[in-house]
Motif scaffolding. Sequence first.
Motif, short mmCIF file in Angstrom:
data_model
loop_
_atom_site.label_atom_id
_atom_site.label_comp_id
_atom_site.label_asym_id
_atom_site.label_seq_id
_atom_site.Cartn_x
_atom_site.Cartn_y
_atom_site.Cartn_z
N PRO B 32 -2.99 -1.41 4.44
CA PRO B 32 -2.93 -2.16 5.70
C PRO B 32 -3.09 -3.67 5.52
O PRO B 32 -3.48 -4.35 6.45
CB PRO B 32 -4.13 -1.58 6.44
N GLN B 33 -2.72 -4.17 4.34
CA GLN B 33 -2.85 -5.61 4.10
C GLN B 33 -1.64 -6.38 4.58
O GLN B 33 -1.69 -7.60 4.74
CB GLN B 33 -3.11 -5.83 2.60
N THR B 34 -0.53 -5.68 4.82
CA THR B 34 0.77 -6.34 5.02
C THR B 34 0.78 -7.48 6.04
O THR B 34 1.40 -8.51 5.81
CB THR B 34 1.85 -5.32 5.45
N HIS B 35 0.09 -7.29 7.17
CA HIS B 35 0.17 -8.33 8.20
C HIS B 35 -0.37 -9.67 7.69
O HIS B 35 0.08 -10.72 8.12
CB HIS B 35 -0.58 -7.89 9.46
N ASN B 108 -9.69 -2.94 2.86
CA ASN B 108 -10.17 -1.72 2.20
C ASN B 108 -9.45 -0.46 2.66
O ASN B 108 -9.28 -0.23 3.85
CB ASN B 108 -11.67 -1.56 2.42
N ARG B 109 -9.05 0.31 1.69
CA ARG B 109 -8.29 1.54 1.94
C ARG B 109 -8.60 2.54 0.84
O ARG B 109 -8.90 2.15 -0.29
CB ARG B 109 -6.79 1.19 1.97
N SER B 110 -8.48 3.82 1.18
CA SER B 110 -8.73 4.88 0.21
C SER B 110 -7.70 4.87 -0.90
O SER B 110 -6.65 4.24 -0.79
CB SER B 110 -8.68 6.21 0.93
N ILE B 117 -3.32 6.07 3.70
CA ILE B 117 -3.26 4.63 3.96
C ILE B 117 -4.51 4.14 4.69
O ILE B 117 -4.66 2.96 4.93
CB ILE B 117 -2.01 4.25 4.79
N TRP B 118 -5.42 5.11 5.05
CA TRP B 118 -6.50 4.74 5.95
C TRP B 118 -7.75 4.25 5.23
O TRP B 118 -7.85 4.33 4.01
CB TRP B 118 -6.77 5.93 6.87
N ASN B 119 -8.66 3.82 6.04
CA ASN B 119 -9.79 3.07 5.50
C ASN B 119 -10.89 3.91 4.84
O ASN B 119 -11.27 4.95 5.34
CB ASN B 119 -10.41 2.25 6.64
N ASP B 120 -11.36 3.46 3.73
CA ASP B 120 -12.70 3.69 3.20
C ASP B 120 -12.93 2.64 2.12
O ASP B 120 -12.15 1.68 2.03
CB ASP B 120 -12.94 5.15 2.74
N PHE B 170 -7.18 -1.37 8.92
CA PHE B 170 -6.91 -0.92 10.30
C PHE B 170 -8.06 -1.25 11.25
O PHE B 170 -7.86 -1.95 12.23
CB PHE B 170 -6.58 0.58 10.37
N ILE B 171 -9.28 -0.74 10.91
CA ILE B 171 -10.42 -0.93 11.81
C ILE B 171 -10.61 -2.42 12.09
O ILE B 171 -10.91 -2.82 13.21
CB ILE B 171 -11.69 -0.31 11.20
N LEU B 172 -10.39 -3.23 11.04
CA LEU B 172 -10.41 -4.68 11.27
C LEU B 172 -9.00 -5.26 11.21
O LEU B 172 -8.60 -6.01 12.10
CB LEU B 172 -11.30 -5.38 10.25
#
Lengths: 318, 391
Positions: B32-35, B108-110, B117-120, B170-172
Amino acid sequence: MISAAEALKDFQKITPKTIPLVEPFSKGHRACQGCGEVLALRMAAKAVGMDMIAVSATGCMEIISSSYQTAWETPWIHVAFENAAAVASGVEAGRKAMIRKGKIKDNGSKIVAFAGDGATADIGLQALSGALERGHDFTYICLDNEAYMNTGIQRSSSTPFGAMTTTSPPGKVSKGQMTWKKNMPMIAAAHNIPYVATASPAWHVDLMNKVKKAVSIPGPAYIHIYSPCPTGWRCPPETSIETARKVVQSKVFPLFEVIDGQFILTRDIKKPIPVEEYLKTQRRFGHLKPEDVAYIQKRVDADYDRLLKLVQATNPEA
Amino acid sequence: MGRRVGLEVSLACAEVVGLCNADVVAAYPITPQTHIVEHLSEMVADGHLDAEFVPVESEHSAMSCCVGSSAAGARTFTSTSSQGLALMHEILFIAASLRLPIVMAVANRSLSGPISIWNDHSDIMAERDIGWIQTFAENGQEVVDLTMHAFKVAEDKRVCLPVAVNLDGFILTHVIEPIELPDQEEVDAYLPSFEPSQSLDTANPISMGIVGMPEIYTEAKKANAVALEESYEVIKEHWAGLAEKFGRTYKPIETYRTDDADTVFVTMGSLGETTMSAVDQMRDDGIKVGQVRIRLWRPFPVEDFMEAIAGAKTLIVIDRALSPGLPAGPVGTELRGLLYAKGAKQYVANFVCGLGGRDVTRSQFVEMYQTATKAAASGEEMTCQMVGVKE
Ligand SMILES: Cc1ncc(C[n+]2csc(CCOP(=O)(O)OP(=O)(O)O)c2C)c(N)n1
Ligand code: SF4
């Protein structure tokens, strides 16, 4: 951007009388006796001069030049095995931005990446392709000793057919390296960069002129230098230059340039020596049988003919 | 004074990199770094940021390119996530050992597999020992402030180390938050232009990245470790400077309702916000809990942490990554080791939750509290538990 041909309009050739006296790569290195790679590196560095910012890949030339003392008289950076082209991209991009913003002056520094055949044709191919495609203004020099020497003579994709290395040993069912040498200069040329050349330290003035051309042309340039390695090739140290001559005379490693996509033979081999005469200078080919040599001869001839056709097709006046 | 805007956190991150006047941004896209990098490339394309945007062919080359540009003396930024961070791994050590002040936002992503693609925090936890300064942001404002601070600290001549600013994917990264973006003049006053102590310059040639023979390798590593340890004071000093200029205070360890707390949750990153509301809810029920949030992960602020937990009897350490083969998560292991070395008496309960984007709910905090309290009362050692696993 101006074309390579335009940039070379007023090119001042190096002649035997005007060989630069500067030694950007100087004493204090620990290469083996008769190392053709370090010789090629020294010649290339002389041709660039003291304005060079050098980027090295991990490999023989990095290890022998930076342990205990540095042999580099110009700024030099080594980061890892596979990323010389990417590091050079960064140096170029950083300097470009800072020059544009007035933070540093444009002092004509030339960025040159040096890497072995393993660092170029194998692990670093992606980074090199990326950097060539993006068009950074730098010169990439592959010092091709046809194997991974720094880790003890293992095969690379640049190891020629039939050569013995520690990971392509000849055996009951193997002739040594079983694949044909990857054609790196053609791969570089396929990126449509302004300048590509091959060189051999046996033609030292030609080698230096090619390097000088490469760094005077804006945009990326690629030079592939054949670099004998007595240690890895199992040949006496004093034969490096002789081997570097025979490889060209036998058409195994033709000398050419590709300027703006036009192929130019820089040494036309009208009376070639048999490939066998070249192979026999090195014990790495000692196990080959006559039919193997005949096979190599056939492919070498075919490759050379193809190169001649490329010259005719892209450069009909030549 | 800056302006208060409603902005996606990724865009705010890119905007502040622009305000910091980066010279080079080299990056490769990954969710989720793309933006962040898309917005930076737009800013460069519009002339809004005068920088070289190098669209490299991989993250390995992104970090290599950053090493090159930083070594040339340019202010350098990149951003990545997950597999991209893992692909950079080799070069991250080199960036630190060459003492290059590169700043990187890690969304941060798993890590694979299975691909998610989601966060941890499994990406950054795999990079604990790279020698970088590492901070964790809890919200969008922190992303902005920690990024400015990252350049300030990284380029400080007493430090000269790369800095990673962690923000939860994502969360941030994908959430629109009210953010105070500083003015250009304010940022310029806080962050003067980068003056490298050494760079690749033909007028003053140096060799960077030489062979570390056994005679010098240990000393080189020690110098690196000492630099990281000593960055601690500088990090605090520049947070103080930030507070003075922008009115927002930051500490290496934040506490929430810990004064009389028997039990504290120890968290990192955006989970801290959920933790605070869980703490409030439990407080309403008369349970004496609090929260300790680690903002500075490397160098680890040992004394601040010890002080923050001094009054508690039980710690509930929440990990967002696994350390397979050990009976604790990475943060849990570290804190246990630290408490042991300090001879502390706190009971440590360690939970792993929120892997691969799984939500962590307030009721799960209550569950963790109950399990931990029971175990602490029994006095028996408790191995790390995974929260909310569907068995
Ligand atoms: C990622 C990685 N893999 C492997 C190595 C080990 N290694 C160092 S140099 C080298 C071979 C170098 O060969 P080449 O590029 O042909 O240069 P030469 O030493 O022959 O000049 C290898 C395999 C490394 N340093 N990094
Ligand atoms: S092993 Fe070969 S390439 Fe390496 S230093 Fe020795 S001769 Fe040169």
